[in-house]
Design an enzyme around this catalytic site. Structure first.
Site, short mmCIF file in Angstrom:
data_model
loop_
_atom_site.label_atom_id
_atom_site.label_comp_id
_atom_site.label_asym_id
_atom_site.label_seq_id
_atom_site.Cartn_x
_atom_site.Cartn_y
_atom_site.Cartn_z
N LYS A 53 -3.16 -16.66 -0.48
CA LYS A 53 -4.05 -15.51 -0.19
C LYS A 53 -4.15 -14.60 -1.42
O LYS A 53 -5.23 -14.13 -1.76
CB LYS A 53 -3.52 -14.75 1.03
CG LYS A 53 -3.67 -15.55 2.33
CD LYS A 53 -2.93 -14.97 3.53
CE LYS A 53 -3.03 -15.94 4.71
NZ LYS A 53 -2.38 -15.47 5.94
N GLN A 97 1.73 -11.14 7.88
CA GLN A 97 1.86 -12.59 7.99
C GLN A 97 2.72 -12.94 9.20
O GLN A 97 3.81 -12.39 9.40
CB GLN A 97 2.48 -13.17 6.71
CG GLN A 97 2.54 -14.67 6.66
CD GLN A 97 1.18 -15.36 6.66
OE1 GLN A 97 0.18 -14.82 6.19
NE2 GLN A 97 1.12 -16.56 7.19
N ASP A 120 -7.54 -9.92 9.88
CA ASP A 120 -7.26 -11.17 10.59
C ASP A 120 -8.10 -11.31 11.87
O ASP A 120 -8.24 -12.40 12.40
CB ASP A 120 -5.78 -11.22 11.02
CG ASP A 120 -4.91 -11.99 10.04
OD1 ASP A 120 -5.39 -12.96 9.45
OD2 ASP A 120 -3.73 -11.59 9.89
N1 GUN Z 1 0.18 -17.30 10.26
C1 GUN Z 1 -0.49 -18.48 10.36
N2 GUN Z 1 -1.81 -18.27 10.23
C2 GUN Z 1 -1.98 -16.94 10.05
C3 GUN Z 1 -3.13 -16.13 9.85
O1 GUN Z 1 -4.28 -16.56 9.84
N3 GUN Z 1 -2.88 -14.80 9.68
C4 GUN Z 1 -1.63 -14.27 9.72
N4 GUN Z 1 -1.50 -12.96 9.58
N5 GUN Z 1 -0.55 -15.01 9.91
C5 GUN Z 1 -0.73 -16.33 10.06
#
Ligand code: GUN
Length: 285
Positions: A53, A97, A120
């Protein structure tokens, strides 16, 4: 052999457009969008996702900030961090996350993120808006899958779409987006009776089960479009693999995605798009 929908190339093209957009936003508003990522603990997969990211943000010209916290962090301290970021006018997007350590209530933390900074699309109000058909921030993975289907012109109206998996992050919002595209949607899961019989009816199959090569050739229809959301580690080789047995299914599918290089890069790319959208919405209030 079916056509491979290449998420890496598609996401690179979208990122190039987003980079252009960020350049023009810098001119218009005097700064670029800022994304803050909170990473708790030392789960290797989470660290790897977060690195991806941050790298993508740099490519697009988005400023990213990483807050790394020890796995033992208290829930209140994490909530305080989120509240402080909510109040910080220089922060446009907040991403916590997941998964979080067991002693922390993830729902409480996600709900604490300001709605307008929820890149998200996991905040309960964003989820409600999605299901009510109101404008909202779409969750990155389902949004990326829709973009992949669109990129090769797959008509969804009236088709049988089967989503395997019912998570809040992928399965459920995926089903809603397919429904909005007028597909006839079935959500299958671990308790579905005769799963292969259900998946074989799919014109479009979305695999989001989290089990390595779970979807075999006997589970898909000839000519099906097969999208693999899974990211698993092969026990013997240690390499990444999807929920779909690609080698077995590629000859039978009309379109198929690969893991890695499929949905994963699209998810990250949609996160960049969401961050830009949150920035623009806040700035044009
Ligand atoms: N963990 C697995 N996929 C995601 C996601 O798309 N966003 C976040 N914040 N955590 C994750």
């Amino acid at each position: 052999m079916g056509v491979v929908i290449d998420g890496k190339t598609l996401s690179a093209n979208i990122k190039a457009d987003l980079a252009e957009r960020v350049r023009s936003l810098r001119g218009e508003y005097g700064r670029v969008p800022v994304l803050t990522v909170i990473l708790v603990g030392d789960d290797p997969a989470s660290h790897s996702y977060v690195r991806g990211k941050i790298k993508a943000a740099a490519e697009v010209g988005i400023e990213s900030r990483l807050v790394e916290l020890d796995a033992s962090v208290g829930e209140q301290e994490l909530l305080d961090r989120v509240h402080a970021l909510n109040e910080d006018d220089g922060v446009d997007g907040i991403l916590v996350q997941l998964p979080l350590p067991k002693h922390i209530d993830s729902e409480r933390v996600v709900s604490a993120i300001s709605l307008e900074k929820d890149v998200d699309g996991f905040h309960p109000l964003n989820v409600a808006r999605l299901w009510l058909g109101e404008p909202c921030t779409l969750p990155c993975t389902p949004k990326g899958v829709m973009r992949m289907l669109d990129s090769v012109g797959i008509g969804l109206s009236g088709c049988n779409a089967v989503v395997v998996g019912r998570s809040n992050i992928v399965g459920k919002p995926m089903a809603k987006l397919l429904l909005d595209a007028n597909a006839t949607v079935t959500v299958a899961h671990s308790r579905t009776r005769d799963l292969a019989e259900v998946t074989r009816r799919a014109d479009v199959l979305i695999a989001a089960v989290g089990r390595a090569r779970f979807i075999g050739a006997d589970m898909i229809k000839e000519g099906a479009v097969v999208i693999d959301v899974g990211v698993n580690r092969d026990e013997t080789t240690g390499k990444l693999c999807g929920d779909v047995d690609f080698d077995a299914c590629a000859g039978k599918a009309s379109y198929i995605t690969k893991t890695p290089g499929g949905v994963g890069p699209m998810t990250i790319c949609m996160l960049m798009e969401n961050t830009i959208e949150c920035f623009v919405k806040r700035k044009s209030r």
